[in-house]
Motif scaffolding. Structure first.
Motif, PDB file in Angstrom:
ATOM      1  N   PRO A 229      45.146 -17.355 -37.336  1.00  0.00           N
ATOM      2  CA  PRO A 229      46.209 -18.636 -37.617  1.00  0.00           C
ATOM      3  C   PRO A 229      46.081 -19.867 -36.804  1.00  0.00           C
ATOM      4  O   PRO A 229      46.385 -20.692 -37.388  1.00  0.00           O
ATOM      5  CB  PRO A 229      47.605 -17.833 -36.982  1.00  0.00           C
ATOM      6  CG  PRO A 229      47.361 -16.354 -37.261  1.00  0.00           C
ATOM      7  CD  PRO A 229      45.743 -15.971 -36.904  1.00  0.00           C
ATOM      8  N   GLU A 230      45.277 -19.735 -35.584  1.00  0.00           N
ATOM      9  CA  GLU A 230      44.914 -20.854 -34.950  1.00  0.00           C
ATOM     10  C   GLU A 230      43.677 -21.569 -35.308  1.00  0.00           C
ATOM     11  O   GLU A 230      43.302 -22.538 -34.641  1.00  0.00           O
ATOM     12  CB  GLU A 230      45.095 -20.429 -33.360  1.00  0.00           C
ATOM     13  CG  GLU A 230      46.089 -19.729 -32.735  1.00  0.00           C
ATOM     14  CD  GLU A 230      46.303 -18.420 -33.024  1.00  0.00           C
ATOM     15  OE1 GLU A 230      47.220 -17.754 -32.601  1.00  0.00           O
ATOM     16  OE2 GLU A 230      45.345 -17.650 -33.582  1.00  0.00           O
ATOM     17  N   GLY A 231      43.246 -21.098 -35.920  1.00  0.00           N
ATOM     18  CA  GLY A 231      41.754 -21.534 -36.232  1.00  0.00           C
ATOM     19  C   GLY A 231      40.552 -20.610 -36.216  1.00  0.00           C
ATOM     20  O   GLY A 231      40.717 -19.157 -35.738  1.00  0.00           O
ATOM     21  N   LEU A 232      39.328 -20.984 -36.492  1.00  0.00           N
ATOM     22  CA  LEU A 232      38.221 -20.033 -36.188  1.00  0.00           C
ATOM     23  C   LEU A 232      38.008 -19.668 -34.813  1.00  0.00           C
ATOM     24  O   LEU A 232      38.319 -20.239 -33.808  1.00  0.00           O
ATOM     25  CB  LEU A 232      36.895 -20.943 -36.473  1.00  0.00           C
ATOM     26  CG  LEU A 232      35.686 -20.169 -36.678  1.00  0.00           C
ATOM     27  CD1 LEU A 232      35.869 -19.112 -37.957  1.00  0.00           C
ATOM     28  CD2 LEU A 232      34.428 -20.778 -36.810  1.00  0.00           C
ATOM     29  N   THR A 233      38.136 -18.036 -34.720  1.00  0.00           N
ATOM     30  CA  THR A 233      38.133 -17.549 -33.246  1.00  0.00           C
ATOM     31  C   THR A 233      37.061 -16.551 -33.281  1.00  0.00           C
ATOM     32  O   THR A 233      36.840 -15.903 -34.349  1.00  0.00           O
ATOM     33  CB  THR A 233      39.496 -16.663 -33.285  1.00  0.00           C
ATOM     34  OG1 THR A 233      40.432 -17.947 -33.254  1.00  0.00           O
ATOM     35  CG2 THR A 233      39.884 -16.290 -31.742  1.00  0.00           C
ATOM     36  N   CYS A 234      36.778 -16.169 -32.141  1.00  0.00           N
ATOM     37  CA  CYS A 234      35.673 -15.066 -31.881  1.00  0.00           C
ATOM     38  C   CYS A 234      36.447 -13.599 -31.496  1.00  0.00           C
ATOM     39  O   CYS A 234      37.374 -13.757 -30.814  1.00  0.00           O
ATOM     40  CB  CYS A 234      34.905 -15.275 -30.592  1.00  0.00           C
ATOM     41  SG  CYS A 234      33.423 -14.407 -30.435  1.00  0.00           S
TER      42      CYS A 234
END
Length: 545
Positions: A229-234
């Motif tokens: 939800p917050e953007g591209l994440t690892c």
């Protein structure tokens, strides 16, 4: 056997030699604070030079991995079967600390020693180095989530190869893979569409999406990028969940690749796969770049290893093959070719060791070395990986028709040679990354320039080339269009600076005279009259164990 089948004038197989008996490698170990590991490196080198090690490499490459998606009853298993030789190769690498072991070793030079051993063992067979390299590179990325690192790092650094799909906590050691690339994005990972939905427990998510390339899918855990939800994440994705059930990470097929055939690469479907967030949400690229930096270094190491492997085969053949009444190695034009191949190999090895030293000191908190590494690893990755295919082709040609048959091992080396230039970003990606680093981190530009200036005054040709480079870098017009030419200049000057400072005069003089000033694109074997080919080739000769 009729007399027409008497075998004469054929080189004996290159066996029972010490792969680590390499002058540039030995000097680099001492210079980069890892002299204490010399005997470990030679011990591995003696094993790498045996007939049985050569056979392991051939067997692993010939008997490629097989995907089993289901068992006999129709249950999904998603397992990859490997030839026993593959397991021997990986077991040897892990037990000798070629994976993540340096992260648990506080000695100065630990990462340099590991790079040297990776270089030596990669000359046996390079495909198995993929999971070994990714396990090494995963640790600094994982440290963005200290709780995960505390739980898994001891298993990633353990010198125990424990193959099989079981919960990580039930194993003696684990390996890590990477799952980033998607069909629509390639190197543009921000275009990834795999979704990550919070799963209730803090830091846990469910991943759904298709990954176009997942390296070493038989590994235990994977670093992956997905859109949270917050953007591209690892995220860290386990193959087997802590309760022993299989995570729905479904292997669709294995890639049929040009080279690197011993290693499995898969298309993977995440169908609500459980994952743990690594690093800050929405900062996935910044987190995963820690892993990319490690694997890019290994691309340089692996390509330098490929050059050395091809070179020693070419020199060995030339010493034992006669043509027109005398050994090939005594013939002027062949000496020119062999010496030129040796120059390229020594420059690559010397650069590799310098980059490993920078990585080692950066880990220990040296800010200047970290700044240098930021640019220099990308420069080395661009250039050394680009030079390997041409080097492999010329080394193969030194063996003539004997080099074109599979039994020589040279076709396998040639098939493998383009991989590292593509892996972790093609040449364009690496070159543009250099420009980005120079623009965004002025301290990296300063550190790189300072490294070159250490060789100022040693050779007028070098000084002139350095002035040209500084002028080119100061000109912003069409920088992206000129990026490859700029990064090539940077790479050649860095190699030349290192050789001027650390290599014998014959090596440094020939390299500067032929690589600076726009001569790098010529064919191998165009060294000028007066080059001390004897001294250069002598440093390249394989040595008995």
């Amino acid at each position: 056997m009729p007399p027409t089948h008497e075998v004469v004038n054929q080189a004996e197989p290159l066996e029972d030699y010490d792969v680590a008996a390499d002058a540039a490698l030995a000097a680099g170990l001492e210079r980069e604070e890892a002299g204490w590991a010399a005997e470990e490196v030679h011990d591995l080198g003696r094993l790498a030079g045996t007939a049985r090690a050569r056979a392991w490499g051939e067997q692993a490459d010939t008997n490629t991995p097989v995907l089993r998606t289901h068992d006999r009853y129709g249950h999904r298993v998603d397992e990859v079967d490997f030839h026993p030789a593959w397991h021997v190769l990986v077991d040897t690498a892990v037990s000798r600390g070629l994976h993540a072991a340096p992260w648990a070793d506080a000695r100065p030079g630990a990462h340099v020693a590991r790079a040297a051993k990776f270089y030596v063992w990669s000359q046996v067979e390079s495909g198995h180095g993929c999971p070994v390299s990714m396990t090494y590179a995963a640790v600094p990325a994982l440290r963005h989530s200290p709780e995960l690192a505390a739980r898994l790092e001891p298993l990633l650094t353990a010198r125990a190869y424990d193959f099989g799909l079981r919960p990580a906590q039930d194993k003696r050691g684990i390996l890590a893979g990477m799952s980033m690339t998607e069909k629509q994005g390639g190197s543009d990972v921000r275009a990834n569409t795999t979704r990550a939905v919070p799963a209730g427990e803090p830091g846990t998510y469910l991943l759904t999406g298709h990954k176009w390339f997942t390296s070493a899918p038989m590994s235990d855990v994977f670093l992956a990028l997905a859109q949270a939800p917050e953007g591209l994440t690892c995220f860290l994705v386990p193959r087997v969940l802590p309760d022993g059930t299989r995570n729905p990470m479904l292997l669709q097929r294995l890639k049929d690749k040009l080279g690197n055939r011993s290693n499995a690469s898969a298309e993977v479907e995440y169908d609500g796969a459980l994952a743990w967030r690594v690093g800050e949400p929405g900062r996935g690229v910044r987190t995963i770049i820690e892993m990319v930096n490690g694997t890019r270094l290994d691309c340089v190491v692996g390509s330098a290893a490929g050059m050395r492997a091809g070179l020693v085969q070419a020199v060995h053949h030339a010493e034992h093959r006669r043509a027109f009444g005398r050994p090939l190695v005594e013939q002027p034009l062949m000496r020119n070719v062999l010496a030129d191949l040796a120059l390229e190999s020594e420059a690559a090895t010397t650069l590799m060791m310098r980059l490993a030293g920078a990585a080692d000191r950066a880990v220990r908190g040296d800010a200047a070395e970290a700044a240098f590494r930021r640019v220099a690893v990308a420069v080395g990755k661009f250039w050394v990986t680009k030079r390997l295919p041409a080097h492999a082709a010329e080394a193969l040609e030194c063996l003539g028709g004997n080099g074109y048959v599979e039994e020589s091992g040279m076709p396998r080396l040639f098939r493998e040679s383009p991989l590292n230039s593509i892996w972790e970003g093609s040449g364009n990606v690496a070159a543009l990354d250099v420009l980005r680093a120079l623009a965004r981190t002025p301290e990296s530009a300063e550190a790189f320039t300072a490294e070159l200036r250490l060789a100022e005054g040693a050779d007028a040709r070098f000084d002139a080339a350095l002035k040209r480079l500084l002028d080119d870098l100061a000109d912003p017009e069409d920088a992206e269009f000129r990026a490859r030419a700029l990064v090539e200049e940077m790479a050649l000057l860095l190699q030349a600076a290192l050789l001027l400072r650390h290599a014998p005069a014959a090596v440094a003089d020939a390299f500067v005279g032929t690589r600076l000033g726009g001569g790098s694109g010529r064919v191998f074997g165009a060294l000028p009259r007066g080059t001390d080919t004897a001294a250069i080739i002598e440093r390249a000769r394989p040595r008995a164990a």
